[in-house]
Design a protein around this motif. Structure first.
Motif, PDB file in Angstrom:
ATOM      1  N   UNK A  30      20.460  44.405  51.881  1.00  0.00           N
ATOM      2  CA  UNK A  30      20.013  44.261  50.488  1.00  0.00           C
ATOM      3  C   UNK A  30      20.366  45.562  49.781  1.00  0.00           C
ATOM      4  N   UNK A  31      21.442  45.527  49.015  1.00  0.00           N
ATOM      5  CA  UNK A  31      21.956  46.709  48.323  1.00  0.00           C
ATOM      6  C   UNK A  31      21.252  46.848  46.985  1.00  0.00           C
ATOM      7  N   UNK A  32      20.500  47.921  46.846  1.00  0.00           N
ATOM      8  CA  UNK A  32      19.744  48.182  45.624  1.00  0.00           C
ATOM      9  C   UNK A  32      20.530  49.174  44.776  1.00  0.00           C
ATOM     10  N   UNK A  33      20.875  48.773  43.551  1.00  0.00           N
ATOM     11  CA  UNK A  33      21.607  49.655  42.649  1.00  0.00           C
ATOM     12  C   UNK A  33      23.107  49.499  42.788  1.00  0.00           C
ATOM     13  N   UNK A  34      23.815  50.481  42.287  1.00  0.00           N
ATOM     14  CA  UNK A  34      25.279  50.439  42.257  1.00  0.00           C
ATOM     15  C   UNK A  34      25.864  50.708  43.640  1.00  0.00           C
ATOM     16  N   UNK A  35      27.024  50.142  43.864  1.00  0.00           N
ATOM     17  CA  UNK A  35      27.735  50.379  45.119  1.00  0.00           C
ATOM     18  C   UNK A  35      28.614  49.193  45.454  1.00  0.00           C
ATOM     19  N   UNK A  36      29.602  49.434  46.299  1.00  0.00           N
ATOM     20  CA  UNK A  36      30.551  48.402  46.693  1.00  0.00           C
ATOM     21  C   UNK A  36      30.044  47.719  47.959  1.00  0.00           C
ATOM     22  N   UNK A  37      29.505  46.520  47.800  1.00  0.00           N
ATOM     23  CA  UNK A  37      28.944  45.782  48.938  1.00  0.00           C
ATOM     24  C   UNK A  37      30.017  45.415  49.960  1.00  0.00           C
ATOM     25  N   UNK A  38      31.264  45.278  49.533  1.00  0.00           N
ATOM     26  CA  UNK A  38      32.343  44.898  50.444  1.00  0.00           C
ATOM     27  C   UNK A  38      32.571  45.950  51.527  1.00  0.00           C
ATOM     28  N   UNK A  39      32.303  47.215  51.228  1.00  0.00           N
ATOM     29  CA  UNK A  39      32.531  48.264  52.226  1.00  0.00           C
ATOM     30  C   UNK A  39      31.536  48.189  53.386  1.00  0.00           C
ATOM     31  N   UNK A  40      30.440  47.454  53.220  1.00  0.00           N
ATOM     32  CA  UNK A  40      29.464  47.309  54.295  1.00  0.00           C
ATOM     33  C   UNK A  40      30.010  46.462  55.441  1.00  0.00           C
ATOM     34  N   UNK A  41      31.012  45.624  55.158  1.00  0.00           N
ATOM     35  CA  UNK A  41      31.623  44.776  56.176  1.00  0.00           C
ATOM     36  C   UNK A  41      32.226  45.548  57.329  1.00  0.00           C
ATOM     37  N   UNK A  42      32.700  46.748  57.081  1.00  0.00           N
ATOM     38  CA  UNK A  42      33.316  47.515  58.180  1.00  0.00           C
ATOM     39  C   UNK A  42      32.293  47.964  59.221  1.00  0.00           C
ATOM     40  N   UNK A  43      30.991  47.834  58.889  1.00  0.00           N
ATOM     41  CA  UNK A  43      29.933  48.195  59.839  1.00  0.00           C
ATOM     42  C   UNK A  43      29.266  46.967  60.453  1.00  0.00           C
ATOM     43  N   UNK A  44      29.835  45.794  60.242  1.00  0.00           N
ATOM     44  CA  UNK A  44      29.305  44.596  60.860  1.00  0.00           C
ATOM     45  C   UNK A  44      28.311  43.823  60.024  1.00  0.00           C
ATOM     46  N   UNK A  45      28.192  44.152  58.741  1.00  0.00           N
ATOM     47  CA  UNK A  45      27.277  43.425  57.855  1.00  0.00           C
ATOM     48  C   UNK A  45      27.941  42.105  57.469  1.00  0.00           C
ATOM     49  N   UNK A  46      27.275  40.984  57.798  1.00  0.00           N
ATOM     50  CA  UNK A  46      27.863  39.682  57.512  1.00  0.00           C
ATOM     51  C   UNK A  46      27.434  39.118  56.157  1.00  0.00           C
ATOM     52  N   UNK A  47      26.317  39.609  55.617  1.00  0.00           N
ATOM     53  CA  UNK A  47      25.837  39.126  54.316  1.00  0.00           C
ATOM     54  C   UNK A  47      25.271  40.308  53.549  1.00  0.00           C
ATOM     55  N   UNK A  48      25.691  40.448  52.293  1.00  0.00           N
ATOM     56  CA  UNK A  48      25.165  41.509  51.435  1.00  0.00           C
ATOM     57  C   UNK A  48      24.541  40.876  50.205  1.00  0.00           C
ATOM     58  N   UNK A  49      23.291  41.228  49.970  1.00  0.00           N
ATOM     59  CA  UNK A  49      22.607  40.831  48.744  1.00  0.00           C
ATOM     60  C   UNK A  49      22.656  42.040  47.815  1.00  0.00           C
ATOM     61  N   UNK A  50      22.957  41.818  46.558  1.00  0.00           N
ATOM     62  CA  UNK A  50      23.066  42.916  45.607  1.00  0.00           C
ATOM     63  C   UNK A  50      21.994  42.756  44.542  1.00  0.00           C
TER      64      UNK A  50
END
Length: 190
Positions: A30-50
Motif C-alpha cells: 500500500x503505497x502512501x503518497x507519491x512514488x512509482x509503484x512499478x519499481x516495487x515489482x523488482x522486489x517481488x511485490x505482486x500487487x500495489x495499491x496507491x
C-alpha cells in the motif's frame, strides 16, 4: 502461502525485506503518497495499491481495515513514524489483532509467526509467537529487500473521508441558573 501487506511510502520499501523472510510470501504494497509503484515489482511485490493523497489517521485506518478484510492478509507491516504510530493501532484494534512495535526479526514456523522485538527500554529482546494474523511495525532501515522480480498490478484507492465525530443535532437550551436538585442525577459528584 502467506499474504503480506506492506504499508508505507516509496522510501519504506526496504520493509519488503521483512516479508521476504517468510516462506513463499505473496507480497502486496500500500503505497502512501507519491512514488512509482512499478519499481516495487523488482522486489517481488505482486500487487500495489496507491493512495495518492494524504488522509487523516481515522480515514486511513478504515481504508486499511477494509483492505485487510477483503484480501485476508496474514501480516501487515508498517514503518514507525508519527502518522503510522497513530493509524496502525486504530486499524489493529478494529480488527482485534495483535500489534507488535519495533520488531527486530520475523520467522515463520508452520502457521505461526515468531516475532522478535525490543522491550524493557531496548535492554532485552522478546520473542512472541502469533498464530493468527498480526500487525507489526519496524524501522525500515533495519531491513534490506532483495531483488525478486515479479509482475506488479496497480490499483489506485479512493479513501472514504470520515470524521471521528459526527454532530447529529443541536438544541438550544434555556439559559440561567440550575438548582442542584433539578440537575440530572448522573452528573452529580458524590
Amino acid at each position: 502461502m502467506v499474504k503480506v501487506l506492506i504499508v508505507g511510502t516509496i522510501n519504506d520499501a526496504s520493509l519488503i525485506g521483512l516479508a521476504q523472510k517468510l516462506e513463499n510470501p505473496e507480497i502486496h504494497y500500500l503505497l502512501v503518497g507519491a512514488g512509482d509503484a512499478a519499481q516495487l515489482g523488482k522486489y517481488g511485490v505482486s500487487k500495489a495499491y496507491v493512495l495518492p493523497s494524504q488522509v487523516d489517521e481515522h480515514s486511513f485506518a478504515e481504508l486499511l481495515v477494509d483492505l485487510v478484510n477483503k484480501n485476508a492478509y496474514s501480516l501487515v507491516t508498517a514503518p514507525i513514524n508519527k502518522f503510522f504510530k497513530t493509524a496502525i493501532p486504530i486499524a489493529a484494534q478494529r480488527l482485534s489483532v495483535p500489534l507488535v512495535i519495533d520488531i527486530v526479526d520475523l520467522k515463520q514456523v508452520g502457521n505461526t509467526f515468531e516475532v522478535v522485538f525490543n522491550g524493557v527500554g531496548n535492554r532485552a529482546q522478546i520473542t512472541a509467537k502469533i498464530t493468527d494474523r498480526a500487525f507489526v511495525m519496524a524501522p525500515p532501515a533495519r531491513f534490506k529487500a532483495g531483488e525478486k522480480p515479479a509482475t506488479t498490478s496497480t490499483e489506485v484507492l479512493q479513501p472514504k473521508i470520515i470524521s471521528p465525530v459526527k454532530i447529529v443535532s443541536t438544541e438550544e437550551k434555556p439559559k440561567g441558573k440550575v438548582r442542584i436538585e433539578d440537575a440530572d442525577s448522573r452528573s452529580r459528584r458524590i
